[in-house]
Design a protein around this motif. Structure first.
Motif, PDB file in Angstrom:
ATOM      1  N   PRO A  38      39.544  43.874  42.913  1.00 24.78           N
ATOM      2  CA  PRO A  38      40.108  42.517  42.873  1.00 24.78           C
ATOM      3  C   PRO A  38      39.533  41.633  41.774  1.00 24.78           C
ATOM      4  CG  PRO A  38      38.612  42.761  44.735  1.00 24.78           C
ATOM      5  CD  PRO A  38      38.808  44.125  44.169  1.00 24.78           C
ATOM      6  N   ARG A  41      41.100  42.106  36.061  1.00 29.53           N
ATOM      7  CA  ARG A  41      42.472  41.685  35.754  1.00 29.53           C
ATOM      8  C   ARG A  41      42.999  42.327  34.477  1.00 29.53           C
ATOM      9  NH1 ARG A  41      42.966  35.294  37.497  1.00 29.53           N
ATOM     10  NH2 ARG A  41      41.949  35.508  39.530  1.00 29.53           N
ATOM     11  N   VAL A 211      49.190  38.305  39.956  1.00 28.49           N
ATOM     12  CA  VAL A 211      50.427  38.779  40.589  1.00 28.49           C
ATOM     13  C   VAL A 211      51.518  38.950  39.537  1.00 28.49           C
ATOM     14  CG1 VAL A 211      52.260  38.208  42.238  1.00 28.49           C
ATOM     15  CG2 VAL A 211      49.873  37.738  42.812  1.00 28.49           C
ATOM     16  N   HIS A 242      57.491  38.578  45.629  1.00 31.30           N
ATOM     17  CA  HIS A 242      56.373  37.965  44.915  1.00 31.30           C
ATOM     18  C   HIS A 242      56.675  36.587  44.322  1.00 31.30           C
ATOM     19  CE1 HIS A 242      53.814  41.392  45.564  1.00 31.30           C
ATOM     20  NE2 HIS A 242      54.769  42.193  45.130  1.00 31.30           N
ATOM     21  N   SER A 245      54.780  33.955  46.128  1.00 29.26           N
ATOM     22  CA  SER A 245      53.328  33.866  45.932  1.00 29.26           C
ATOM     23  C   SER A 245      52.890  32.428  45.663  1.00 29.26           C
ATOM     24  CB  SER A 245      52.916  34.753  44.751  1.00 29.26           C
ATOM     25  OG  SER A 245      51.590  34.462  44.332  1.00 29.26           O
ATOM     26  N   LYS A 265      41.782  35.930  43.472  1.00 27.42           N
ATOM     27  CA  LYS A 265      41.694  37.370  43.244  1.00 27.42           C
ATOM     28  C   LYS A 265      42.814  38.067  44.006  1.00 27.42           C
ATOM     29  CE  LYS A 265      36.619  37.275  43.075  1.00 27.42           C
ATOM     30  NZ  LYS A 265      35.381  37.818  43.706  1.00 27.42           N
ATOM     31  N   LEU A 266      43.159  39.235  43.541  1.00 26.70           N
ATOM     32  CA  LEU A 266      44.163  40.025  44.255  1.00 26.70           C
ATOM     33  C   LEU A 266      43.577  40.548  45.563  1.00 26.70           C
ATOM     34  CD1 LEU A 266      45.863  42.086  41.407  1.00 26.70           C
ATOM     35  CD2 LEU A 266      46.859  40.233  42.753  1.00 26.70           C
TER      36      LEU A 266
END
Length: 266
Positions: A38, A41, A211, A242, A245, A265-266
């Protein structure tokens, strides 16, 4: 490394970063970990301090063990079946860059030979230094490239004639030709300049919505291998989820407020 950016360096300088059996496995594990991390990136991959980016396949290491070293009495079909996992191991090492959900930026210098071209072909963005040269060298050692170059390079450069010439002859391709062909996006004076530019772009990508970045890579890869309409259907289904989001609202608010958005963070 800078926030959100992972750096990966090939690290066999004494062997000119040649790919031995362990290196293929390490490459796969590294990019699988980066894909699910996470905090990561974007990834930058480079050749470290080595004189070459990579000399390609470590022929001595591969030929002295594993599937290449089989008794003469073993049946041909059985030899072939034992060879298949060896090729799969190599393919999965390179494909891990493509499957990684995060963008991969390659910074190439000096010789990018054999497996190096396979690796470059699996990157999302490719930069190189002026001294870089690329060589599909497999034909020179008696084999057809089997780790991704012949499958990915034609789709990257769009010049089938040149790809076939390079693959059939095993000749070196200097950086200006690589850029003209579309293999690399930019050329820099030195390897240091090249790596600095790669890091800068990676940092910019890392500042975007993770995302949005993941979805963009997924759609680009899917659309490359499917029709336009199939690609449109795929991204429609993806964004049906998505677009909900929180990143969309954060980005819109930041634009209106003229501020820099901070994404989770993812």
């Amino acid at each position: 490394a800078a926030t959100g950016v992972m750096e990966v360096a090939l690290n066999r300088p004494k062997e000119l970063n040649a790919f031995n059996p362990a290196m293929w496995i390490d490459l796969r594990k590294c990019f699988e970990a980066a894909s699910s991390d996470p905090d990561t990136r974007c990834i930058v991959i480079h050749g470290g301090p080595c004189r070459l980016f990579t000399a390609g396949l470590d022929l001595k290491a591969e030929l002295m063990g594993g599937a290449f070293k089989q008794e003469a009495s073993v049946d041909l079909s059985r030899k072939a079946m034992r060879m298949e996992p060896t090729i799969t191991r190599c393919q999965e090492g390179i494909t891990a860059l493509e499957r990684c959900r995060k963008p991969v930026i390659g910074a190439f210098h000096s010789g990018v030979i054999g497996a190096g071209v396979d690796l470059a072909s699996a990157c999302d963005i490719r930069y190189c230094s002026e001294d870089a040269w690329f060589q599909i060298a497999e034909v020179n050692v008696g084999l057809a490239a089997d780790v991704g170059t012949l499958q990915r390079l034609p789709k990257i450069v769009g010049n089938d004639s040149v790809v076939r010439e390079l693959a059939f002859t095993g000749r070196k391709m200097a950086s200006p030709e690589a850029k003209e062909l579309g293999l690399v996006g930019k050329i820099f004076a030195t390897r240091e300049d090249c790596l600095a530019a790669a890091r800068k772009v990676a940092q910019e990508i890392a500042s975007k919505s993770p995302v949005a970045v993941v979805g963009t890579k997924v759609s680009l890869n899917y659309s490359r291998d499917h029709s336009v309409q199939e690609g449109l259907e795929h991204i429609k289904q993806w964004n049906s989820v998505h677009l909900l989001s929180e990143d969309v609202m954060k980005a819109a608010q930041a634009i209106m407020m003229k501020s820099k958005p901070e994404f989770s963070k993812l």
